[in-house]
Design a protein around this motif. Structure first.
Motif, PDB file in Angstrom:
ATOM      1  N   GLU A 270       6.188   7.437  -3.330  1.00  0.00           N
ATOM      2  CA  GLU A 270       6.849   6.726  -2.336  1.00  0.00           C
ATOM      3  C   GLU A 270       7.654   5.369  -2.794  1.00  0.00           C
ATOM      4  O   GLU A 270       8.516   5.019  -2.480  1.00  0.00           O
ATOM      5  CB  GLU A 270       5.870   6.237  -1.326  1.00  0.00           C
ATOM      6  CG  GLU A 270       5.332   7.205  -0.222  1.00  0.00           C
ATOM      7  CD  GLU A 270       4.174   6.502   0.665  1.00  0.00           C
ATOM      8  OE1 GLU A 270       3.869   7.229   1.423  1.00  0.00           O
ATOM      9  OE2 GLU A 270       3.485   5.544   0.226  1.00  0.00           O
TER      10      GLU A 270
ATOM     11  N   ASP B  31      -6.817   0.769   3.657  1.00  0.00           N
ATOM     12  CA  ASP B  31      -6.903   2.191   3.427  1.00  0.00           C
ATOM     13  C   ASP B  31      -5.852   2.397   2.113  1.00  0.00           C
ATOM     14  O   ASP B  31      -4.598   2.415   2.365  1.00  0.00           O
ATOM     15  CB  ASP B  31      -6.285   3.237   4.528  1.00  0.00           C
ATOM     16  CG  ASP B  31      -6.365   4.568   4.081  1.00  0.00           C
ATOM     17  OD1 ASP B  31      -6.900   4.920   2.972  1.00  0.00           O
ATOM     18  OD2 ASP B  31      -5.669   5.271   4.746  1.00  0.00           O
ATOM     19  N   VAL B  32      -6.102   2.148   0.920  1.00  0.00           N
ATOM     20  CA  VAL B  32      -5.062   2.228  -0.238  1.00  0.00           C
ATOM     21  C   VAL B  32      -5.419   3.739  -0.743  1.00  0.00           C
ATOM     22  O   VAL B  32      -6.245   4.250  -1.013  1.00  0.00           O
ATOM     23  CB  VAL B  32      -5.551   1.290  -1.448  1.00  0.00           C
ATOM     24  CG1 VAL B  32      -4.903   1.558  -2.588  1.00  0.00           C
ATOM     25  CG2 VAL B  32      -5.494  -0.110  -0.788  1.00  0.00           C
ATOM     26  N   PRO B  33      -4.081   4.475  -0.846  1.00  0.00           N
ATOM     27  CA  PRO B  33      -4.062   6.027  -0.929  1.00  0.00           C
ATOM     28  C   PRO B  33      -4.404   6.165  -2.581  1.00  0.00           C
ATOM     29  O   PRO B  33      -4.921   7.222  -2.863  1.00  0.00           O
ATOM     30  CB  PRO B  33      -2.821   6.283  -0.687  1.00  0.00           C
ATOM     31  CG  PRO B  33      -1.873   4.995  -0.895  1.00  0.00           C
ATOM     32  CD  PRO B  33      -2.656   3.828  -0.122  1.00  0.00           C
ATOM     33  N   GLU B  34      -3.789   5.249  -3.553  1.00  0.00           N
ATOM     34  CA  GLU B  34      -4.191   5.531  -4.736  1.00  0.00           C
ATOM     35  C   GLU B  34      -3.462   4.213  -5.470  1.00  0.00           C
ATOM     36  O   GLU B  34      -2.943   3.321  -5.039  1.00  0.00           O
ATOM     37  CB  GLU B  34      -3.107   6.581  -5.192  1.00  0.00           C
ATOM     38  CG  GLU B  34      -1.944   6.614  -5.228  1.00  0.00           C
ATOM     39  CD  GLU B  34      -0.973   7.890  -5.618  1.00  0.00           C
ATOM     40  OE1 GLU B  34      -1.453   8.919  -5.878  1.00  0.00           O
ATOM     41  OE2 GLU B  34       0.326   7.598  -5.987  1.00  0.00           O
ATOM     42  N   ARG B  35      -4.003   4.279  -6.979  1.00  0.00           N
ATOM     43  CA  ARG B  35      -3.380   3.341  -7.616  1.00  0.00           C
ATOM     44  C   ARG B  35      -2.194   3.861  -8.251  1.00  0.00           C
ATOM     45  O   ARG B  35      -1.856   4.903  -8.494  1.00  0.00           O
ATOM     46  CB  ARG B  35      -4.617   3.183  -8.851  1.00  0.00           C
ATOM     47  CG  ARG B  35      -4.006   2.305 -10.096  1.00  0.00           C
ATOM     48  CD  ARG B  35      -5.098   2.718 -11.266  1.00  0.00           C
ATOM     49  NE  ARG B  35      -4.398   1.900 -12.425  1.00  0.00           N
ATOM     50  CZ  ARG B  35      -4.706   2.335 -13.543  1.00  0.00           C
ATOM     51  NH1 ARG B  35      -5.354   3.336 -13.965  1.00  0.00           N
ATOM     52  NH2 ARG B  35      -4.270   1.569 -14.858  1.00  0.00           N
TER      53      ARG B  35
ATOM     54  N   VAL C 288      -8.027  -1.499  -6.084  1.00  0.00           N
ATOM     55  CA  VAL C 288      -8.131  -0.626  -5.192  1.00  0.00           C
ATOM     56  C   VAL C 288      -9.359  -0.626  -4.568  1.00  0.00           C
ATOM     57  O   VAL C 288      -9.599  -0.457  -3.397  1.00  0.00           O
ATOM     58  CB  VAL C 288      -7.896   0.842  -5.946  1.00  0.00           C
ATOM     59  CG1 VAL C 288      -8.009   1.987  -4.984  1.00  0.00           C
ATOM     60  CG2 VAL C 288      -6.326   0.846  -6.519  1.00  0.00           C
TER      61      VAL C 288
ATOM     62  N   VAL D 102       0.916  -1.245   0.204  1.00  0.00           N
ATOM     63  CA  VAL D 102      -0.014   0.119   0.039  1.00  0.00           C
ATOM     64  C   VAL D 102       0.785   1.356  -0.002  1.00  0.00           C
ATOM     65  O   VAL D 102       1.534   1.649   1.058  1.00  0.00           O
ATOM     66  CB  VAL D 102      -0.984   0.018   1.185  1.00  0.00           C
ATOM     67  CG1 VAL D 102      -1.938   1.130   1.147  1.00  0.00           C
ATOM     68  CG2 VAL D 102      -1.667  -1.236   1.268  1.00  0.00           C
ATOM     69  N   ALA D 103       1.152   1.864  -1.051  1.00  0.00           N
ATOM     70  CA  ALA D 103       2.015   3.146  -1.203  1.00  0.00           C
ATOM     71  C   ALA D 103       1.620   3.916  -2.456  1.00  0.00           C
ATOM     72  O   ALA D 103       0.485   3.588  -3.212  1.00  0.00           O
ATOM     73  CB  ALA D 103       3.471   2.649  -1.783  1.00  0.00           C
ATOM     74  N   THR D 104       2.001   5.289  -2.310  1.00  0.00           N
ATOM     75  CA  THR D 104       1.717   6.240  -3.526  1.00  0.00           C
ATOM     76  C   THR D 104       2.968   5.890  -4.605  1.00  0.00           C
ATOM     77  O   THR D 104       3.727   5.224  -4.258  1.00  0.00           O
ATOM     78  CB  THR D 104       1.783   7.498  -2.927  1.00  0.00           C
ATOM     79  OG1 THR D 104       2.971   8.019  -2.465  1.00  0.00           O
ATOM     80  CG2 THR D 104       0.668   7.803  -1.679  1.00  0.00           C
TER      81      THR D 104
ATOM     82  N   ARG E 122     -10.463  -1.160  -0.535  1.00  0.00           N
ATOM     83  CA  ARG E 122     -11.231  -0.255   0.276  1.00  0.00           C
ATOM     84  C   ARG E 122     -12.383  -0.918   0.964  1.00  0.00           C
ATOM     85  O   ARG E 122     -12.800  -0.743   2.059  1.00  0.00           O
ATOM     86  CB  ARG E 122     -11.519   1.016  -0.587  1.00  0.00           C
ATOM     87  CG  ARG E 122      -9.998   1.767  -0.672  1.00  0.00           C
ATOM     88  CD  ARG E 122     -10.447   2.839  -1.848  1.00  0.00           C
ATOM     89  NE  ARG E 122      -9.170   3.615  -1.965  1.00  0.00           N
ATOM     90  CZ  ARG E 122      -8.961   4.624  -3.063  1.00  0.00           C
ATOM     91  NH1 ARG E 122     -10.152   4.709  -3.607  1.00  0.00           N
ATOM     92  NH2 ARG E 122      -7.926   5.327  -3.354  1.00  0.00           N
TER      93      ARG E 122
ATOM     94  N   ASN F 127       3.095  -3.319  -6.154  1.00  0.00           N
ATOM     95  CA  ASN F 127       2.120  -2.312  -6.326  1.00  0.00           C
ATOM     96  C   ASN F 127       0.846  -2.581  -6.778  1.00  0.00           C
ATOM     97  O   ASN F 127       0.686  -3.477  -7.612  1.00  0.00           O
ATOM     98  CB  ASN F 127       2.475  -0.984  -7.077  1.00  0.00           C
ATOM     99  CG  ASN F 127       3.667  -0.068  -6.367  1.00  0.00           C
ATOM    100  OD1 ASN F 127       4.864   0.085  -7.062  1.00  0.00           O
ATOM    101  ND2 ASN F 127       3.503   0.219  -5.052  1.00  0.00           N
TER     102      ASN F 127
END
Length: 249
Positions: free
Chosen positions: A18, A79-83, A70, A13-15, A74, A63
């Protein structure tokens, strides 16, 4: 960055930012990194392809690509910040490689497409060093390709071959490739070379890139996406039914 399990598939789980920074640090430290993105189809295939599952689990960074995954995460309370789309990460990593002076090698697609990709990314990133490239039809002599990559001096390797071939190739030869980072990029070269158009941004946001691919290549894509999307929906439904009711979002 934290790792989760979703339908027996590990995911980080990362942007995107990151992820790029982590890869930069690992390449600078000469710490070998195998990267993969997972989408709904790959999650489905992992359920029955033990070789593919082992190859993905061997990766250092995994990723989430594909809005369906995603949204599923959720819905299950993650809590996944983004694809982190593979094609976007590819370009971000090229920019990083150009800035840091890391040579790259491109492997996959047809001769025409991989050459066009090399020329295109060279135009986008003038400081980028393309150490070499080769098409993806080399299965009768894999050791020769591995030797070519190692002799090129590349630090980053991008492999544009269909799943599960690319994941298994990378996992099979990771110790002999001579690079610090390797990433499977699927059909990214086709997009960069202009052979395939990428979906409009609004379709990306709503998880409809698969539909755009079907519209462009209906004969080849409709059955694949219909089958895997339905199977992924089935996995999600089973997971939701197993959750305590108060946890369902």
């Amino acid at each position: 960055m934290k790792r989760i399990e979703l339908f027996s598939c590990p995911m980080d789980v990362a942007t995107g930012r990151e992820t790029v920074e982590l890869i930069r640090n690992r390449v600078e430290a000469r710490q070998f990194t195998q990267h993969v993105v997972v989408n709904a189809a790959k999650v489905v295939h992992m359920q029955r392809d033990i070789v593919l599952a082992a190859s993905i689990r061997a990766c250092d960074i995994i990723n989430i690509d594909g809005m369906g995954v995603v949204w599923a995460a959720r819905m299950l309370g993650v809590d996944v910040p983004e694809r982190v789309a593979g094609v976007d990460l590819f370009d971000d990593l090229l920019a990083m490689a150009a800035e840091c002076g890391f040579p790259v090698f491109l492997l996959g697609a047809t001769s025409e497409v991989v050459q066009a990709t090399a020329e295109t990314i060279g135009g986008r990133h003038p400081r980028l060093i393309v150490a070499g490239y080769h098409h993806g039809y080399f299965w009768d002599d894999e050791p020769a390709i591995v030797e070519k990559i190692g002799a090129s001096g590349a630090r980053l390797l991008f492999v544009a071959i269909t799943s599960p071939k690319k994941e298994n190739f990378i996992d099979r030869w990771r110790a002999q490739l001579g690079v610090d980072f390797v990433m499977g990029v699927g059909g990214t070269f086709d997009v960069v070379a202009g052979k395939v158009r990428r979906a409009p941004v609004w379709m990306q946001r709503y998880g409809l890139e698969w539909l755009y691919r079907v519209i462009q290549e209906p004969g080849r894509m409709w059955r694949r996406y219909l089958t895997t999307n339905l199977q992924f929906a089935g996995l999600l439904l089973k997971a939701i039914l197993r959750m305590p009711r108060r946890q369902v979002h």
